[in-house]
Design a protein around this motif. Sequence first.
Motif, PDB file in Angstrom:
ATOM      1  N   ASN A 286       0.833  -1.199   0.000  1.00 45.65           N
ATOM      2  CA  ASN A 286       0.000   0.000   0.000  1.00 45.65           C
ATOM      3  C   ASN A 286       0.868   1.249   0.000  1.00 45.65           C
TER       4      ASN A 286
ATOM      5  N   TYR B 205      -5.735  -0.652   0.781  1.00 42.32           N
ATOM      6  CA  TYR B 205      -6.297   0.577   1.357  1.00 42.32           C
ATOM      7  C   TYR B 205      -5.706   0.895   2.729  1.00 42.32           C
TER       8      TYR B 205
ATOM      9  N   ILE C 118      -6.066   5.105   3.182  1.00 39.78           N
ATOM     10  CA  ILE C 118      -5.794   5.748   1.888  1.00 39.78           C
ATOM     11  C   ILE C 118      -7.100   5.826   1.100  1.00 39.78           C
TER      12      ILE C 118
ATOM     13  N   ALA D 101      -5.336   4.781  -3.706  1.00 43.58           N
ATOM     14  CA  ALA D 101      -4.755   3.501  -3.280  1.00 43.58           C
ATOM     15  C   ALA D 101      -4.592   2.551  -4.457  1.00 43.58           C
TER      16      ALA D 101
END
Lengths: 288, 348
Positions: free
Chosen positions: A210, A240, A245, A250
């Motif tokens: 991520n 995420y 995010i 993302a």
Amino acid sequence: MDRILFGDNQFFGVNHMSEEKARAQSMKFKDTAAIMKVIDVAYSEGIKTFMCTTHDRIGEVTDIVRDNPDRYNNFTFYPGMPYAHKYANAVGELGIMGTLKKFAPGSIISTVIRGAMAGITQDAYELMKMLVDAEMQRFQGTRTPVVFLQNVVTDLLLGFNMREMFRAFHDYVQQKYEAEAGFFSMNMPMLVDVLHGEGIENPIVCSNINKIGFRMCGGIEKYIDTLKTKQFRPIAMSVYASGAIPPEEAIKWVCELPKLEAIVFGASSRRNIVGTRDLVEKYWRFDN
Amino acid sequence: MTEQPTEGEPIRTGIVGLGKMGISHFAIVNAHPDLELVAVADTNSFLTSAIKRYTKVEVYKDFKRMINEAKLDAVLIATPTRFHFEVARYALERGINVFVEKPFTLTLEEGRALVDLAKQKGVVNQVGFHNHFVGTFAEVRRLVNAQAIGEVYHVTGEAYGQVVTKPKTSTWRSKKSEGGGCLHDYASHVVDLMNWVVGPPVKVLGAHLNSIFSEGVDDAVHAVFEYKNGMSGQLTTNWSDTTYRKMTTRISINGKKGKIIADRQEVRVFLMPGCEVDGYGEGWSIKYITDLQKPVWFYMRGEEYSTQIDTFAHNIKSRNTEGENTFASAYATDEVLDMIQKADRARS
């Protein structure tokens, strides 16, 4: 491998950001019918692979899928084993030997306990096989082309440097279940090197990937470098970062990385399922 | 005092006790660039045989032999609590840096002796209260110290989980004499966290240790604390609560200018109108673990388990004997546990 895999954390009260949210989810999915409803939504939206733990209640899901072959003719499971909390709670209650006895009854354990240590290497392999078989029982008669080792076990073996066990797991699921081995890990760069060292040349590895580097141990740069330079089939989870995010940011970031095979995500509503699917379709640029 | 490892040399490390925590420490130590896991001691031959077979780590049945023969710089003690004192003293007497699992010791006399001995020997001493290394809890402490919510007048510490959910269990955790029970297990973590954030209470006003399923040990601990300047505190812990998937710890602090509620995942802060502290405005603000936890070099079940070992290694290298989670701070926690037991006995 499908590019979008559907995860199961949301069904079992796992949320890395909020315990309250986790609790609300575990209430919502008290009944397997509620879980099936969400799985059906994902399935109808074209997400055919369900990446799941070997939580007891997944057995009810596999039963439904097995009993309705026409409805679920393309349904694929990616089981990840073991469901660690089952064992962790048992260790607290029964101790390590008690837990082994509970989950792997039979001659191996009693031999081990009696102290017949001569063939301990062999015994550890046998033990692994028995535990895999026990976990795979509920998946009989369903499609399981990839069988995963959960990160607690992968990372424990990695820390212990018991490298041969990765190969043994890899070979066993191939031989017994005609499946490829997959590995969850919180230490992806380290694991990829170890798997290569064991002659697993193009391993399937599922790890956090991520934009904010959440739980990407060894650092985000190391992850990106591994993605760029090493041969393996990465699956991104926690894209995420449990919601830290914004979705589009993302997915766009993850899809710009090299090599990705698939993204696994969990969601409880059609809106979120469709939302993630559409974002992945929009930004996906891998040709597989 | 034995010679301490010099800069650049790996810290020769041993582990005593290969239960749930010992196994986890094994993986973490083994993966740490500055620590070299050279030996383990345990009486369980299934585990030690496997380790002997699969790894290069030396295996001992007797911890004394390990300490005498393995030329250790550091030892991690993860035995049942009853043995902490004996093993730690043996290692300290030989000038070895010691990390011991929580809770520290079963009696205050033993704890005091270890605090003094560690000080006398000038070695690094640390106890495994890993909540100090959880980003959210560290943020709570920072906020309280920064007077973000003004003068604190109440603190609540809670922990729930499902360790004992039926009458019969068979490990040392179900034996009081070995250090079993919710008080020494769950409650010690919470008391230590409360101490760390607001300081220790001066008095336990009342306590109730409840055996829900267990015989001989408590499964739930409830207590009311009094702090200096009249502040109050409440402790609620229960390890027989099946509604929690895994151990869940929460701390809530009321201050005259606001309130903080935190668990392992998030910190929720409420500030009264007109109050503001870096990153937190008036009303509710939430920060998540994703913002607050620093990454680790190796992950095994939670960053805090890695960070506490990293801190231990760092303190050995820098000869810092006053780091996080010293014996003295764990002793202060044991003092509160002792007061809780006395209050419970006074009740019954």
